[in-house]
Write an enzyme that holds these catalytic residues in place. Structure first.
Site, PDB file in Angstrom:
ATOM      1  N   GLY A 158     -50.695  87.004  27.523  1.00  0.00           N
ATOM      2  CA  GLY A 158     -50.078  88.006  28.374  1.00  0.00           C
ATOM      3  C   GLY A 158     -50.232  89.428  27.882  1.00  0.00           C
ATOM      4  CB  CYS A 159     -48.289  92.443  28.829  1.00  0.00           C
ATOM      5  SG  CYS A 159     -48.367  92.224  30.630  1.00  0.00           S
ATOM      6  CG  ASN A 160     -47.473  89.530  23.815  1.00  0.00           C
ATOM      7  OD1 ASN A 160     -46.900  89.065  24.792  1.00  0.00           O
ATOM      8  ND2 ASN A 160     -48.055  88.760  22.898  1.00  0.00           N
ATOM      9  CG  MET A 369     -43.112  94.960  26.546  1.00  0.00           C
ATOM     10  SD  MET A 369     -43.861  96.598  26.370  1.00  0.00           S
ATOM     11  CE  MET A 369     -42.774  97.382  25.208  1.00  0.00           C
TER      12      MET A 369
END
Length: 382
Positions: A158-160, A369
């Site tokens: 994901g975004c992290n 995050m």
């Protein structure tokens, strides 16, 4: 000579050889970005899918996003949009990831003054589709990168994930001084959409855009004034000094992919409380990162935070005591591109470089995050 005699060298030691050699440090040598599809305003996306629900329209139009690059499904004979099956979405992911990824890598190498044969390690990050063989193998073949290149794929974090991967790529660069390692984050978010009338999907569909970002890393001596070996003098190339992570175990399901039986495809879920959860934990991970390097928040001149969304950015900003100017690149990327998932922070990094305000000795914090729920941070110094 009798048994037990110890032989010694009476010559004076060379002071230069007596000095402690500093270990190599990874530095960012270049950055490149790419987008795909068409740049749509939020209102154009709403109109394309004939969304009239005032609640959904409010989510889109109050997102602090003005435009996003998207590859929407083709139009049907009635002027609507065709429904894409999961297989079609996976094919879209592959096509867009290869296109954007190749362009971002080339732009990154151009920025660093490097060529494809210089790449010794390639790490590809994505969450918007699954490929076997991985994106790294496909790019090596399509771009003509040397088949001897070491590679790894990070999928589904994901975004992290961009900072997770940067940690691993920096470690490879340090273990292989003078060799070039490339990190590529490529997210075809258009290939991960479910279109329905629920508020759950409205939040996701209002937020994400398509984009790719790549950075080249080379390790050199921290005493070097000329950057990585083989590259021209460049005081603007920051060295990576430290990383710190924090997994919020109580929020492990706050960001996740679920299988939607009714749609026959995966559907991403974002808990409405995630901005506040992330904000509440931001201080402890940042302070741990900085204290390990003998720094304080007031010592940090540049903040590059993931463009997770308006509420996420505000929560982090307030909890860390940052100004709106501190997060100007974060909000600018959100405004012009939406949430680009794992590569968002690199788009912000590129904007900072283009400002030409970073000076030798400046410290910066990179922060992302994402699912886990996880906060990742890194400390850099110019």
């Amino acid at each position: 000579m009798t048994i037990g005699t110890v032989l010694t060298d009476s010559r004076p030691a060379d002071p230069a050889l007596a000095e402690t050699k500093q270990p190599p440090v990874a530095a960012i040598a270049g950055v490149g970005t790419a987008s795909a599809g068409r740049s749509y305003t939020q209102r154009e996306v709403l109109d394309a899918f004939a969304i009239t629900d005032p609640r959904v329209r409010s989510v889109f139009l109050n997102s602090a996003i003005e435009r996003r690059h998207l590859t929407l499904p083709p139009s049907d004979p009635d002027g609507g949009r065709l429904t894409e099956a999961q297989g079609e979405l996976l094919a879209k992911h592959k096509r867009l990831a290869l296109d954007m990824g190749a362009r971002a890598v080339r732009a990154c190498l151009d920025d660093a003054g490097l060529d494809l044969p210089d790449i010794g390690y390639l790490c590809c990050v994505t969450t918007t589709g699954y490929l076997t063989p991985g994106l790294s193998a496909l790019l090596i073949r399509e771009m003509g990168i040397l088949p001897t290149t070491s590679r790894v794929d990070v999928v589904g974090m994901g975004c992290n994930a961009g900072l997770n991967a940067l940690n691993a790529v920096a470690a490879w660069a340090v273990a292989n001084p003078g060799k070039v390692a490339v990190l590529l984050c490529v997210e075809a978010c258009s290939a991960a959409y479910v279109i329905d009338s629920t508020m759950r999907t409205a939040v996701v569909n209002s937020l994400f855009g398509d984009g790719a970002a790549a950075v080249a890393l080379v390790a050199d001596s921290p005493d070097s004034a000329y950057g990585p070996p083989g590259l021209p003098p460049a005081p603007g190339r920051p060295r990576i000094k430290a990383f710190a992570s924090h997994l919020i175990t109580d929020a492990v399901g706050a960001m996740r992919y679920d299988w939607d039986d009714s749609q026959g495809k995966f559907s991403f879920y974002l808990d409405p409380d995630i901005p506040y959860v992330v904000g509440a934990h931001a201080e402890q991970v940042v302070d741990r990162l900085l204290s390990g390097a003998g720094q304080r928040r007031s010592d940090i001149r540049h903040w590059l935070v993931h463009s997770g969304g308006k509420k996420v950015i505000d929560a982090v900003r307030v909890n860390l005591g940052l100004t709106r100017h501190d997060v100007r690149h974060t909000t600018g990327v959100l405004r012009d591109h939406g949430n680009l998932s794992s590569g968002s922070f690199l788009f912000s990094y590129q904007r900072l470089l283009r400002e030409r305000v970073a000076e030798a000795g400046d410290h910066g914090v990179l922060m992302t995050m994402g699912p886990g729920s996880t906060i990742e941070t890194a400390l850099v110094q110019w």
